[in-house]
Design a protein around this motif. Structure first.
Motif, mmCIF file in Angstrom:
data_model
loop_
_atom_site.group_PDB
_atom_site.id
_atom_site.type_symbol
_atom_site.label_atom_id
_atom_site.label_comp_id
_atom_site.label_asym_id
_atom_site.label_seq_id
_atom_site.Cartn_x
_atom_site.Cartn_y
_atom_site.Cartn_z
ATOM 1 N N TYR A 144 0.589 -1.631 0.523
ATOM 2 C CA TYR A 144 0.020 -0.145 0.326
ATOM 3 C C TYR A 144 0.698 1.325 0.220
ATOM 4 O O TYR A 144 0.242 2.371 -0.004
ATOM 5 N N THR A 218 6.413 8.341 10.542
ATOM 6 C CA THR A 218 6.605 9.706 11.411
ATOM 7 C C THR A 218 7.274 10.488 10.164
ATOM 8 O O THR A 218 7.461 11.361 9.910
ATOM 9 N N VAL A 241 8.210 3.809 7.224
ATOM 10 C CA VAL A 241 9.044 2.755 6.307
ATOM 11 C C VAL A 241 9.673 3.413 4.901
ATOM 12 O O VAL A 241 10.475 2.616 4.748
ATOM 13 N N ALA A 267 5.139 -0.357 11.133
ATOM 14 C CA ALA A 267 4.452 0.246 12.170
ATOM 15 C C ALA A 267 3.740 -1.105 12.691
ATOM 16 O O ALA A 267 2.599 -1.352 13.718
ATOM 17 N N PHE A 284 -1.888 12.033 10.262
ATOM 18 C CA PHE A 284 -2.341 12.059 8.790
ATOM 19 C C PHE A 284 -1.312 10.594 8.106
ATOM 20 O O PHE A 284 -0.435 10.668 7.138
ATOM 21 N N GLU A 288 -4.027 6.337 5.307
ATOM 22 C CA GLU A 288 -3.123 5.792 4.345
ATOM 23 C C GLU A 288 -2.894 4.300 4.205
ATOM 24 O O GLU A 288 -1.606 3.959 3.283
ATOM 25 N N LEU A 289 -3.827 3.970 4.846
ATOM 26 C CA LEU A 289 -3.670 2.333 5.177
ATOM 27 C C LEU A 289 -5.023 1.228 5.140
ATOM 28 O O LEU A 289 -5.693 1.673 5.628
HETATM 29 C C1 SAM Z 1 0.744 11.041 5.462
HETATM 30 S S1 SAM Z 1 2.199 10.850 5.711
HETATM 31 C C2 SAM Z 1 2.573 11.493 7.509
HETATM 32 C C3 SAM Z 1 3.592 12.051 7.793
HETATM 33 C C4 SAM Z 1 4.078 12.936 8.823
HETATM 34 N N1 SAM Z 1 2.792 11.834 10.252
HETATM 35 C C5 SAM Z 1 3.169 14.056 8.965
HETATM 36 O O1 SAM Z 1 2.780 14.288 10.104
HETATM 37 O O2 SAM Z 1 3.566 14.709 8.378
HETATM 38 C C6 SAM Z 1 2.465 8.759 6.062
HETATM 39 C C7 SAM Z 1 3.695 8.217 6.592
HETATM 40 O O3 SAM Z 1 3.522 6.747 6.895
HETATM 41 C C8 SAM Z 1 4.390 5.668 6.489
HETATM 42 N N2 SAM Z 1 3.983 5.116 6.213
HETATM 43 C C9 SAM Z 1 2.650 4.391 5.541
HETATM 44 N N3 SAM Z 1 2.753 2.965 6.082
HETATM 45 C C10 SAM Z 1 3.627 2.480 7.064
HETATM 46 C C11 SAM Z 1 3.592 1.195 8.172
HETATM 47 N N4 SAM Z 1 2.944 0.177 7.941
HETATM 48 N N5 SAM Z 1 4.428 1.416 9.278
HETATM 49 C C12 SAM Z 1 5.326 2.569 9.064
HETATM 50 N N6 SAM Z 1 5.087 3.532 8.260
HETATM 51 C C13 SAM Z 1 3.989 3.582 7.326
HETATM 52 C C14 SAM Z 1 4.732 6.403 4.785
HETATM 53 O O4 SAM Z 1 5.969 6.236 4.607
HETATM 54 C C15 SAM Z 1 4.355 8.069 5.220
HETATM 55 O O5 SAM Z 1 5.846 9.005 5.555
#
Ligand code: SAM
Length: 407
Positions: A144, A218, A241, A267, A284, A288-289
């Motif tokens: 994803y 983060t 990631v 995560a 945010f 995304e998940l």
């Molecule tokens: C929309 S960004 C949010 C960034 C940040 N938290 C902010 O407040 O601006 C989502 C982030 O989640 C990370 N991400 C997505 N799935 C993840 C997972 N399963 N484990 C760790 N990080 C993940 C992505 O790589 C991306 O950097």
């Protein structure tokens, strides 16, 4: 595609104090960024209002005349709007402004990428603030994340083009600044969401002094680092990631003198021991998940929190807390901004998911907290006392859901 040749010397330390000093758009590039920022804001204000007016004055009354009732939900409004010229114009302009805001950062990054990488390497070796960066080159990037350019970011969150790449971190961060109209790139409090949630937590849970804090997804730690200001002595950890985003975040934190520990982890399954944290946050992130990943991550939150700890995740409000128009408006991103899980996330029973993850139902909460960078702080005690509401989500407030873990 970003091209970089590693033939240039690293920048001389002392000439620059932050990796961001290496993002040096030309006059024309800056002008383009300014135009894109204005265009995007125009779409999200004037064009949005015109679209709403078209719905209110024409499409909604027509629908009610035909059906004798309001459109049932956001999806129904979307079907109605599909042929509306204001909706089409809004969508075209917003989509292209979104694409261009990241595109407009590519040339300045391509030009200075070797210097940025070198600077990040130097800082990672020296670690002036004593933080850390732990990367896992064999980590499998979840589909994803890897299968699409989320938010229309060219290369998405995670792509690496050169060894020790930081490009995606810079592109995402500066793309965000273009979108916010932060065209001077300075003196803007990016990290307002983290600061707002941290402040709210400090007021609601005063026992959590000097907490161990974990921020999920983060990215570059933008919304993690404010915890150092709100909770002096906090130990700060961020997982993501995306290696390039973490490298960029690490060098920024170190240059700001903030000791933060970044690690590249999914995560859904982290390597921290049980009960490692007092506070687990995200911003945010969950939209995304896929829901299956959300379930696993909430279970990880429960495992990693100490008794008495709290998780607080900033997100879009769920569908059942919004009217049909707002659901239509917010769910636009699912189809047009490469956010395929948005609607699924917003239709979840968040309390039910938290209970499945191990939290007690009575310990679950949702609330909207004021953005402390814009809120009149003399009114904060009245907000805490329940005498006034926070501004609406996205309009000076931030929706959060979370739970405490039984002490
Ligand atoms: C929309 S960004 C949010 C960034 C940040 N938290 C902010 O407040 O601006 C989502 C982030 O989640 C990370 N991400 C997505 N799935 C993840 C997972 N399963 N484990 C760790 N990080 C993940 C992505 O790589 C991306 O950097």
């Amino acid at each position: 595609m970003i091209q970089a040749e590693f033939t240039r010397a690293s920048p001389v330390r002392g000439q620059i104090s932050s990796i961001d000093d290496l993002f040096r758009p030309t006059h024309d590039e800056r002008t383009r960024q300014h135009f894109i920022s204005v265009l995007r804001n125009y779409a999200k204000s004037t064009m949005r209002d015109a679209m709403a007016q078209s719905y209110e004055e024409k499409l909604r009354p027509d629908y009610m005349a035909r059906h004798g009732s309001e459109p049932a939900d956001g999806a129904e409004i979307e079907r109605l709007m599909e042929d509306d010229i204001y909706y089409k114009m809004y969508s075209v302009v917003r989509y292209n402004a979104q694409r261009m805001m990241y595109q407009s950062t590519l040339a300045p990054v391509e030009r200075e990428l070797p210097a940025m990488v070198e600077f990040a390497r130097e800082i990672a070796r020296e670690r002036p603030a004593g933080g850390s960066l732990r990367l896992s080159p064999t980590l499998e990037i979840p589909r994803y994340v890897s299968r699409l350019d989320v938010h229309l970011i060219p290369g998405g969150f995670h792509t690496e083009y050169v060894p020790d790449d930081v490009a995606q971190g810079v592109i995402i961060d500066f793309g965000g600044r273009v979108s916010r109209g932060a065209n001077t790139y300075r003196n803007k409090d990016s990290g307002g969401v983290g600061r707002s949630i941290a402040y709210w937590l400090s007021q609601k849970f005063p026992a959590l002094a000097q907490p161990d804090v974990l921020d999920l997804g983060t990215q570059s730690g933008k919304n993690l680092l404010p915890y150092a200001d709100v909770f002096p002595g906090a130990s700060m950890h961020g997982v993501d990631v995306s290696a390039p985003a973490l490298r960029y975040g690490h060098v920024k934190a170190e240059c700001q003198g903030r000791r933060a520990h970044f690690s590249q982890q999914n995560a859904e399954s982290m390597d921290f021991p049980d009960g490692s944290f007092d506070i687990i946050v995200s911003s945010f992130f969950f939209h995304e998940l896929p829901v299956a990943a959300t379930r696993r991550i909430l279970a990880e939150c429960h495992r990693l929190l100490r008794p008495g700890g709290v998780m607080a995740h900033m997100e879009l409000p769920p569908q059942d807390q919004c009217d049909a128009w707002l659901n239509f408006y917010w769910d636009w991103d699912a189809k047009h901004n490469n956010e395929p899980f948005y609607i699924d996330f917003r239709s979840q029973d968040l309390a039910g998911l938290a209970v499945e993850a191990g939290f007690a139902r009575e310990d679950f909460f949702t609330t909207t907290v004021p953005d402390v960078t814009t809120f009149e702080m003399s009114r904060y005690p009245a907000f805490l006392a329940g005498e006034i509401d926070a501004p609406l989500h996205g309009r000076g407030g931030w929706f959060i859901f979370g739970a405490t873990k039984h002490a």
